[in-house]
Design an enzyme around this catalytic site. Structure first.
Site, PDB file in Angstrom:
ATOM      1  N   ARG A 148      42.489  46.564  91.633  1.00 58.64           N
ATOM      2  CA  ARG A 148      41.113  46.383  91.186  1.00 58.64           C
ATOM      3  C   ARG A 148      40.638  47.655  90.495  1.00 58.64           C
ATOM      4  O   ARG A 148      41.135  48.754  90.774  1.00 58.64           O
ATOM      5  CB  ARG A 148      40.196  46.078  92.369  1.00 58.64           C
ATOM      6  CG  ARG A 148      40.591  44.848  93.178  1.00 58.64           C
ATOM      7  CD  ARG A 148      39.695  44.699  94.399  1.00 58.64           C
ATOM      8  NE  ARG A 148      40.022  43.510  95.174  1.00 58.64           N
ATOM      9  CZ  ARG A 148      40.873  43.496  96.208  1.00 58.64           C
ATOM     10  NH1 ARG A 148      41.492  44.619  96.568  1.00 58.64           N
ATOM     11  NH2 ARG A 148      41.111  42.377  96.868  1.00 58.64           N
ATOM     12  N   LYS A 172      39.513  46.822  99.580  1.00 57.08           N
ATOM     13  CA  LYS A 172      38.231  46.355 100.115  1.00 57.08           C
ATOM     14  C   LYS A 172      38.171  46.584 101.619  1.00 57.08           C
ATOM     15  O   LYS A 172      39.174  46.461 102.321  1.00 57.08           O
ATOM     16  CB  LYS A 172      38.056  44.859  99.823  1.00 57.08           C
ATOM     17  CG  LYS A 172      37.653  44.543  98.394  1.00 57.08           C
ATOM     18  CD  LYS A 172      37.368  43.055  98.267  1.00 57.08           C
ATOM     19  CE  LYS A 172      36.816  42.712  96.900  1.00 57.08           C
ATOM     20  NZ  LYS A 172      36.517  41.257  96.788  1.00 57.08           N
ATOM     21  N   HIS A 271      45.000  40.542  98.781  1.00 57.49           N
ATOM     22  CA  HIS A 271      44.187  39.380  99.159  1.00 57.49           C
ATOM     23  C   HIS A 271      44.302  39.143 100.661  1.00 57.49           C
ATOM     24  O   HIS A 271      45.405  39.124 101.206  1.00 57.49           O
ATOM     25  CB  HIS A 271      44.648  38.122  98.430  1.00 57.49           C
ATOM     26  CG  HIS A 271      44.187  38.057  97.010  1.00 57.49           C
ATOM     27  ND1 HIS A 271      44.790  37.253  96.056  1.00 57.49           N
ATOM     28  CD2 HIS A 271      43.166  38.676  96.369  1.00 57.49           C
ATOM     29  CE1 HIS A 271      44.167  37.391  94.904  1.00 57.49           C
ATOM     30  NE2 HIS A 271      43.181  38.247  95.065  1.00 57.49           N
ATOM     31  N   TYR A 280      46.438  31.251  91.023  1.00 60.42           N
ATOM     32  CA  TYR A 280      47.364  31.584  89.936  1.00 60.42           C
ATOM     33  C   TYR A 280      48.489  30.568  89.791  1.00 60.42           C
ATOM     34  O   TYR A 280      49.175  30.548  88.771  1.00 60.42           O
ATOM     35  CB  TYR A 280      47.946  32.981  90.156  1.00 60.42           C
ATOM     36  CG  TYR A 280      46.904  34.062  90.137  1.00 60.42           C
ATOM     37  CD1 TYR A 280      46.278  34.431  88.951  1.00 60.42           C
ATOM     38  CD2 TYR A 280      46.504  34.686  91.309  1.00 60.42           C
ATOM     39  CE1 TYR A 280      45.300  35.403  88.933  1.00 60.42           C
ATOM     40  CE2 TYR A 280      45.522  35.665  91.298  1.00 60.42           C
ATOM     41  CZ  TYR A 280      44.928  36.017  90.111  1.00 60.42           C
ATOM     42  OH  TYR A 280      43.944  36.972  90.109  1.00 60.42           O
TER      43      TYR A 280
END
Length: 299
Positions: A148, A172, A271, A280
């Site tokens: 990211r 995250k 993820h 995807y």
């Protein structure tokens, strides 16, 4: 029950126990405040009085405002979490949001770059300048790792292992993961750190371990990376809109198209849930269909 007091307790729970990121907490606060404003407008002064009928009225208002199903779904998830917290704390006996189904969302196929478009981008930076070396390293690294943009700008010198070709990425919720990077990214990153970064750092009076610096020698921001990519697109004369997340989409799509398994890509992207990575597979299915149609004698 003091509504504002419980609201604040929930935010502290997200910060301390859930270790949520500042962006996540901001979304929860926004959604919760919108719901509390609705209750105030409806004359509902207690969280005990929220039932199925009240929630349906709230949802009707959201749809009347023509909010997307994604936005409505996020608000419901936030409020379900809030009431789950209240239930855990013994403040309520039943979570009224449990029986409210989330709206089904159309999952758009993520946009990605084709190899021909990437090749043009890889040849636009002036590698004789510090900023050119930096820009090349950013492009190579975003495509090589799928990280990211927030992870990219936080990357520290100490988090790079050139001998193993891996990065320690701060993801995250402060979750860390190791991500490998290839020879092209390693060459660009090494050239920038050895021959470009020090010149940029010399323009600032502050020492920093951040890898990517701006023209003033201070850490580059998310917005700065987006500006860099915009400039590269202009130089390459491409008619595309390139944002950092599109390089993340491109990384995942190309990995799956070349045979990588879904679990591995999930881990590389950081993820939490496999469902986030499965989007995807829509792209790869299209890719396989084209191969089948072009290759099978009776397609």
């Amino acid at each position: 029950m003091d509504i504002q007091k419980e609201r604040q307790a929930f935010i502290e729970y997200l910060q301390i126990e859930k270790n949520a990121s500042s962006n996540t907490i901001q979304f929860y606060e926004y959604d919760l405040n919108a719901f509390l404003e609705f209750l105030n407008k409806e004359g509902i002064t207690s969280l005990f009085d929220v039932d199925y009928a009240v929630i349906r009225i709230f949802l009707t208002e959201l749809y009347d405002r023509q909010l997307s199903r994604r936005s409505v779904s996020r608000k419901l998830s936030s409020l379900r979490m809030f009431y789950r917290f209240l239930e855990r704390e013994g403040k309520i006996e039943f979570n009224p949001f449990l029986n409210i189904s989330l709206p089904k969302m159309n999952k758009p196929i993520p946009e990605f770059l084709y190899e021909e478009e990437l090749e043009k981008l890889f040849h636009v930076s002036d590698l004789n300048t510090s900023l050119g070396k930096r820009n090349q390293a950013i492009l190579e690294l975003l495509y090589a790792t799928g990280m990211r943009v927030s992870e990219c700008v936080k990357l520290s010198i100490e988090n790079i292992d050139f001998s193993l070709g891996t990065l320690l990425v701060q993801g995250k919720g402060r979750k860390e993961r190791y991500v490998p990077f290839g020879s092209f990214a390693q060459e660009a990153l090494s050239d920038y750190i050895s021959n470009g970064r020090n010149k940029l750092l010399a323009k600032s009076n502050h020492a920093t371990q951040h890898v990517f610096l701006n023209a003033k020698g201070t850490p580059l921001t998310d917005r700065g990376v987006r500006k860099v990519l915009d400039q590269m697109v202009q130089k390459a004369a491409l008619t595309i809109h390139l944002h950092p997340h599109k390089l993340r989409h491109t990384f995942a799509t190309h990995m799956l198209n070349e045979g990588a398994d879904l679990r591995s890509v999930q881990e590389l992207l950081g993820h939490e849930h496999l469902s986030s990575t499965q989007i995807y597979t829509h792209v790869t299915k299209d890719h396989l269909r084209k191969i089948y149609n072009n290759s099978h004698p009776r397609a």
